[in-house]
Design a protein around this motif. Structure first.
Motif, mmCIF file in Angstrom:
data_model
loop_
_atom_site.group_PDB
_atom_site.id
_atom_site.type_symbol
_atom_site.label_atom_id
_atom_site.label_comp_id
_atom_site.label_asym_id
_atom_site.label_seq_id
_atom_site.Cartn_x
_atom_site.Cartn_y
_atom_site.Cartn_z
ATOM 1 N N ASN A 98 0.828 -1.226 -0.038
ATOM 2 C CA ASN A 98 -0.007 -0.007 -0.029
ATOM 3 C C ASN A 98 0.878 1.214 0.071
ATOM 4 O OD1 ASN A 98 -2.089 1.820 0.288
ATOM 5 N ND2 ASN A 98 -2.417 1.113 2.196
ATOM 6 N N TYR A 99 1.784 1.238 -1.043
ATOM 7 C CA TYR A 99 2.815 2.495 -0.893
ATOM 8 C C TYR A 99 2.314 3.156 -2.102
ATOM 9 C CZ TYR A 99 6.995 5.200 -1.894
ATOM 10 O OH TYR A 99 7.826 6.195 -1.978
ATOM 11 N N ILE A 100 2.349 4.680 -1.985
ATOM 12 C CA ILE A 100 2.171 5.608 -3.160
ATOM 13 C C ILE A 100 3.587 6.120 -3.326
ATOM 14 C CG2 ILE A 100 1.218 7.699 -3.839
ATOM 15 C CD1 ILE A 100 -1.122 7.482 -1.589
ATOM 16 N N ALA A 101 3.920 5.846 -4.678
ATOM 17 C CA ALA A 101 5.337 6.296 -5.029
ATOM 18 C C ALA A 101 5.312 7.542 -5.419
ATOM 19 C CB ALA A 101 5.739 5.297 -6.273
ATOM 20 N N CYS A 102 6.144 8.514 -4.709
ATOM 21 C CA CYS A 102 6.274 10.001 -4.971
ATOM 22 C C CYS A 102 7.518 10.195 -6.045
ATOM 23 C CB CYS A 102 6.313 10.879 -3.750
ATOM 24 S SG CYS A 102 5.157 10.626 -2.717
ATOM 25 N N SER A 103 8.445 9.238 -5.931
ATOM 26 C CA SER A 103 9.532 9.423 -6.932
ATOM 27 C C SER A 103 10.106 7.970 -7.016
ATOM 28 C CB SER A 103 10.224 10.375 -6.270
ATOM 29 O OG SER A 103 11.655 10.332 -6.970
ATOM 30 N N ILE A 104 10.589 7.721 -8.169
ATOM 31 C CA ILE A 104 11.305 6.443 -8.152
ATOM 32 C C ILE A 104 12.641 6.342 -7.160
ATOM 33 C CG2 ILE A 104 10.197 6.025 -10.359
ATOM 34 C CD1 ILE A 104 12.950 6.942 -11.698
ATOM 35 N N THR A 105 13.071 7.444 -6.798
ATOM 36 C CA THR A 105 14.395 7.574 -6.153
ATOM 37 C C THR A 105 14.174 7.158 -4.674
ATOM 38 O OG1 THR A 105 14.175 9.889 -5.837
ATOM 39 C CG2 THR A 105 15.426 9.061 -7.900
ATOM 40 N N VAL A 106 12.900 7.245 -4.281
ATOM 41 C CA VAL A 106 12.432 7.051 -2.824
ATOM 42 C C VAL A 106 12.935 5.734 -2.494
ATOM 43 C CG1 VAL A 106 10.910 7.156 -0.845
ATOM 44 C CG2 VAL A 106 11.022 9.078 -2.585
ATOM 45 N N LYS A 107 13.429 5.376 -1.538
ATOM 46 C CA LYS A 107 13.578 3.752 -0.829
ATOM 47 C C LYS A 107 13.277 3.571 0.334
ATOM 48 C CE LYS A 107 16.479 3.085 -4.614
ATOM 49 N NZ LYS A 107 15.469 3.157 -5.763
ATOM 50 N N SER A 108 12.973 4.632 1.400
ATOM 51 C CA SER A 108 12.426 4.433 2.526
ATOM 52 C C SER A 108 11.838 5.544 2.950
ATOM 53 C CB SER A 108 13.645 3.895 3.495
ATOM 54 O OG SER A 108 14.675 5.233 3.604
ATOM 55 N N GLU A 109 10.932 5.344 4.123
ATOM 56 C CA GLU A 109 10.037 6.591 4.600
ATOM 57 C C GLU A 109 9.924 6.398 6.030
ATOM 58 O OE1 GLU A 109 5.923 8.588 2.923
ATOM 59 O OE2 GLU A 109 6.481 6.703 2.403
ATOM 60 N N ILE A 110 9.461 7.554 6.545
ATOM 61 C CA ILE A 110 9.015 7.511 7.936
ATOM 62 C C ILE A 110 8.032 8.711 7.902
ATOM 63 C CG2 ILE A 110 10.878 9.116 8.895
ATOM 64 C CD1 ILE A 110 10.658 7.551 11.507
ATOM 65 N N VAL A 111 6.782 8.388 8.949
ATOM 66 C CA VAL A 111 5.768 9.111 8.875
ATOM 67 C C VAL A 111 5.191 9.016 10.305
ATOM 68 C CG1 VAL A 111 3.312 9.764 8.075
ATOM 69 C CG2 VAL A 111 4.848 8.791 6.563
ATOM 70 N N GLY A 118 -4.626 15.380 21.777
ATOM 71 C CA GLY A 118 -5.030 13.915 21.378
ATOM 72 C C GLY A 118 -5.631 13.557 20.126
ATOM 73 N N VAL A 119 -5.932 14.521 19.248
ATOM 74 C CA VAL A 119 -6.274 14.365 18.047
ATOM 75 C C VAL A 119 -5.102 14.456 16.880
ATOM 76 C CG1 VAL A 119 -7.967 15.220 16.141
ATOM 77 C CG2 VAL A 119 -8.649 15.249 18.654
ATOM 78 N N ASN A 120 -5.205 13.457 15.903
ATOM 79 C CA ASN A 120 -4.195 13.288 15.125
ATOM 80 C C ASN A 120 -4.701 14.432 13.843
ATOM 81 O OD1 ASN A 120 -2.575 12.644 12.723
ATOM 82 N ND2 ASN A 120 -3.043 10.490 12.758
ATOM 83 N N ILE A 121 -4.036 15.627 13.822
ATOM 84 C CA ILE A 121 -4.449 16.727 12.732
ATOM 85 C C ILE A 121 -3.602 16.598 11.606
ATOM 86 C CG2 ILE A 121 -5.057 18.039 14.695
ATOM 87 C CD1 ILE A 121 -2.515 19.768 13.804
ATOM 88 N N GLY A 122 -2.676 15.601 11.603
ATOM 89 C CA GLY A 122 -1.605 15.579 10.224
ATOM 90 C C GLY A 122 -0.368 14.682 10.660
ATOM 91 N N GLN A 123 0.576 15.201 9.924
ATOM 92 C CA GLN A 123 1.809 14.283 10.059
ATOM 93 C C GLN A 123 3.136 14.904 9.337
ATOM 94 O OE1 GLN A 123 0.597 11.124 6.727
ATOM 95 N NE2 GLN A 123 -0.455 11.411 8.384
ATOM 96 N N ILE A 124 4.385 14.585 10.018
ATOM 97 C CA ILE A 124 5.456 15.105 9.134
ATOM 98 C C ILE A 124 5.751 13.836 8.471
ATOM 99 C CG2 ILE A 124 6.955 14.407 11.132
ATOM 100 C CD1 ILE A 124 8.794 16.854 10.298
ATOM 101 N N ASP A 125 6.210 13.888 7.048
ATOM 102 C CA ASP A 125 6.466 12.863 6.368
ATOM 103 C C ASP A 125 7.851 12.992 5.650
ATOM 104 O OD1 ASP A 125 6.780 10.698 4.255
ATOM 105 O OD2 ASP A 125 5.317 11.930 2.987
ATOM 106 N N ILE A 126 8.841 11.810 5.785
ATOM 107 C CA ILE A 126 10.094 12.257 5.300
ATOM 108 C C ILE A 126 10.404 10.984 4.413
ATOM 109 C CG2 ILE A 126 12.502 12.354 5.981
ATOM 110 C CD1 ILE A 126 11.694 13.621 8.445
ATOM 111 N N ASP A 127 11.078 11.434 3.200
ATOM 112 C CA ASP A 127 11.401 10.258 2.100
ATOM 113 C C ASP A 127 12.876 10.244 2.304
ATOM 114 O OD1 ASP A 127 8.737 9.763 1.718
ATOM 115 O OD2 ASP A 127 8.684 10.866 -0.248
ATOM 116 N N SER A 128 13.505 9.177 2.033
ATOM 117 C CA SER A 128 15.035 8.995 1.813
ATOM 118 C C SER A 128 15.249 8.294 0.515
ATOM 119 C CB SER A 128 15.576 8.445 3.030
ATOM 120 O OG SER A 128 17.027 8.325 2.799
#
Length: 154
Positions: A98-111, A118-128
């Motif tokens: 269930n991965y959405i490829a943002c770029s073919i260069t992305v190999k790993s991700e942390i979100v 107490g409410v999840n309003i969003g997230q920080i997303d980092i691609d490597s």
């Protein structure tokens, strides 16, 4: 936590506490800081939830442009975090069904989810572009950073 993460936390707090920047610019500057200072943080950005529509909208980011400006809850790593409310560290994106490829260069991700009252309003997303780039230390740092970022929304 290593010295680099401690320094980045201090620098991020200084940005977040600025009296001359608006919230969007503060978030953008934090993205730029992380993108520039950590070699394997190749794309750093925020997605924010629109719960009534069950989607995430792209917020400030630093790195290559992305076509993924709206992500449905449950889709991709970011969409899964919107539902699970838990950090998701992906060592190898090709192993995720269930991965959405943002770029073919992305190999790993942390979100890392961003909680306000107490409410999840969003997230920080980092691609490597490096496989298996992120560690438990990255996760701890980003979770602490999100505690500081949450203060912008209170």
């Amino acid at each position: 936590m290593n010295n680099l993460y401690q320094e980045l936390l201090v620098a991020s707090k200084a940005i977040l506490e600025s009296n001359v920047l608006d919230r969007t610019e503060k978030l953008k500057q934090v993205c730029v800081l992380l993108n520039e200072k950590i070699a394997y943080y190749d794309w750093v950005g925020f997605y924010f939830a629109v719960p009534e529509e069950r989607v995430l909208h792209l917020g400030p980011y630093s790195g290559p442009e992305t076509d993924h400006t709206v992500i449905p809850f449950g889709k991709g790593i970011c969409g899964q975090v919107a539902v699970s409310n838990e950090t998701f560290l992906v060592e190898d994106v090709t192993a995720q069904d269930n991965y959405i490829a943002c770029s073919i260069t992305v190999k790993s991700e942390i979100v890392v989810p961003l909680f306000v009252d107490g409410v999840n309003i969003g997230q920080i997303d980092i691609d490597s572009n490096t496989i298996n780039a992120f560690t438990a230390e990255d996760q701890s740092f980003l979770e602490l950073l999100n505690v500081e970022i949450a203060k912008l929304f209170i």
